[in-house]
Design an enzyme around this catalytic site. Structure first.
Site, PDB file in Angstrom:
ATOM      1  N   THR A  49       0.618  -1.443  -0.314  1.00 14.37           N
ATOM      2  CA  THR A  49       0.288  -0.609  -0.554  1.00 14.37           C
ATOM      3  C   THR A  49       1.232   1.341  -0.041  1.00 14.37           C
ATOM      4  O   THR A  49       2.282   1.409  -0.225  1.00 14.37           O
ATOM      5  CB  THR A  49      -1.228  -0.201   1.278  1.00 14.37           C
ATOM      6  N   CYS A  50      -0.157   2.271   0.371  1.00 16.48           N
ATOM      7  CA  CYS A  50       1.368   3.290  -0.014  1.00 16.48           C
ATOM      8  C   CYS A  50       1.797   3.579   1.439  1.00 16.48           C
ATOM      9  O   CYS A  50       2.637   4.259   1.671  1.00 16.48           O
ATOM     10  CB  CYS A  50       0.340   4.225   0.218  1.00 16.48           C
ATOM     11  N   ASN A  51       1.203   3.224   2.211  1.00 20.08           N
ATOM     12  CA  ASN A  51       2.140   3.741   3.261  1.00 20.08           C
ATOM     13  C   ASN A  51       2.984   2.074   4.381  1.00 20.08           C
ATOM     14  O   ASN A  51       3.376   1.896   5.111  1.00 20.08           O
ATOM     15  CB  ASN A  51       1.719   3.846   4.972  1.00 20.08           C
ATOM     16  N   GLN A 119      -7.628  -4.114   1.402  1.00 17.47           N
ATOM     17  CA  GLN A 119      -6.395  -4.337   0.507  1.00 17.47           C
ATOM     18  C   GLN A 119      -5.989  -5.839   1.057  1.00 17.47           C
ATOM     19  O   GLN A 119      -4.810  -6.143   0.490  1.00 17.47           O
ATOM     20  CB  GLN A 119      -4.988  -2.824   0.973  1.00 17.47           C
TER      21      GLN A 119
END
Length: 417
Positions: A49-51, A119
């Site tokens: 994911t983005c993090n 996700q």
């Protein structure tokens, strides 16, 4: 005993953005990577994911941190030496507990966020499609998803807002139930972006954005398709038909004045949300018939109340997860005893045949074979059942490890005469 799941990961709390970007995977890249991992003999699931990027691996033989790092960096053509210090490494029960806390959003930057559960589900589905998700990781991820769903349905964690942008979006949704109101968003910086994402996730799609620098508004529209953009000077015209306005700029002056509403239909409901300091919206606008104004202080009061609710929900979530994690670990422990049970079965069969071979031919009846089999079954089944059900998980595994070692020694001695 069998192997254990391991986890190599990077996340927002301890890894700079440029490293996370280097280890970020598209769905297509992830699929190729997982297929390579499967060919190398691993069960593998990749959560990107983005993090965070988290690689979960399992095989019968122990997996080392160096192997996992080499696998990940090799595919991304990254230097393990420059990335290794930013990674974290968890094995066995610790890896299990981590995933169970990730799935309901308890480790997310936005505590309790809903997006991460989807996700995690997609990561599992992609692994299954790539053929890299065997029974161990499949059960781990399925149990983690089921536990997260319990947290979402049995606590108020996901229903309590935790950011100004989330509060703003929920206020719009709740003010116009069952409708898709016309929304004007002034300011497309980080706060505007978060607010826009929340609005769209709630199905509030009639969203018009504007920014003093038009390129930034267009960049947001490109990132979140469906957002309409207008030139900044046209914001007063858009106000005439808007049902809700959210303003979050760094402007030293008001972005909207009371006079800008002169052509609005008298008494038409208008929700005004000012997320800026100094204020963006002229307070006089909030005094108009049909208008309601939330400024940053009023939003802050909502957030403070929500913080207390979320802390309580977090405690409830931990109680749920504690039970679900223990249930998963017990189930996994039973799986780890299966090789020993197979050894017991083989030893039982060999024992019966050896005892029968000592009898004369006339005594080797099927009835005798059944009687011997029944007696040995009763002994071994009682042993297995009692150890599995009465002993704590770790103690049970220790017992089975001793039994397995004893059986192996017995087999070696037998082979040596």
């Amino acid at each position: 005993m069998t192997g254990q799941p391991v986890l190599l990961g990077v996340e927002y709390r301890s890894c700079p953005r440029q490293i996370r970007e280097a280890l970020c995977f598209t769905a297509g890249d992830a699929s190729l990577f997982l297929k390579e991992a499967a060919l190398s003999g691993y069960e593998a699931v990749l959560l990107s994911t983005c993090n965070r990027t988290e690689l979960y691996l399992y095989r019968e033989a122990p997996v080392t941190r160096g192997e996992a790092l080499g696998l990940l960096c090799g595919f991304r053509s990254a230097d393990p030496a420059s990335i290794g210090n930013y990674t974290f490494w968890l094995t066995g029960d610790d890896a299990v507990r981590h995933l169970f806390h990730v799935a309901p959003g308890l480790t997310s930057q936005l505590f309790g966020e809903d997006q991460i559960l989807g996700q995690v589900r997609r990561a599992l589905a992609l692994s299954q499609e790539a053929g890299s998700c065997g029974p161990v990781l499949s059960r781990l991820f399925q149990d983690a998803v089921a536990a997260a769903k319990r947290v979402k349905t049995e606590t108020s964690l996901s229903s309590v807002s935790v950011s100004h942008g989330t509060v703003a979006a929920r206020l719009v949704r709740d003010r116009f139930p069952g409708r898709n109101p016309e929304i004007l968003l002034i300011g497309t910086g980080e706060m505007g972006r978060i607010t826009a994402k929340n609005l769209l996730s709630m199905g509030l799609t009639r969203l018009t954005a504007t920014n003093r620098t038009r390129d930034r508004a267009q960049a947001l529209s490109a990132e979140l398709p469906g957002i309409r953009t207008i030139p900044y000077p046209d914001r007063a015209s858009a106000l005439q038909t808007a049902d809700a306005v959210i303003s979050c700029t760094a402007s030293p002056h008001y972005t909207l004045l009371a006079a800008d509403a002169s052509r609005r239909e008298a008494g038409k409901p208008l929700l005004l949300i000012d997320l800026a300091v100094p204020r963006d919206i002229d307070p006089a606008l909030g005094a108009l018939p049909g208008a309601e104004l939330y400024d940053i202080d009023r939003i802050g009061q909502i957030l403070e109340g929500n913080r207390i609710l979320r802390e309580q929900a977090g405690l409830e979530a931990e109680q749920i997860l504690s039970g679900e994690i223990e249930r998963h670990l017990r189930r996994s422990a039973l799986r780890e005893t299966e090789p020993v049970i197979r050894q017991l079965e083989a030893y039982k069969t060999d024992l019966i045949e050896r005892e029968l071979s000592r009898c004369c031919a006339s005594e080797r009846s099927d009835a005798l074979r059944r009687a011997l089999s029944h007696a040995v079954d009763e002994l071994t089944n009682t042993l297995v059942y009692e150890v599995r059900s009465q002993a704590e998980t770790r103690r049970a595994l220790d017992y089975f490890e001793l039994i397995g070692a004893a059986l192996s020694n017995k087999a070696v001695k037998g082979a040596n005469g």
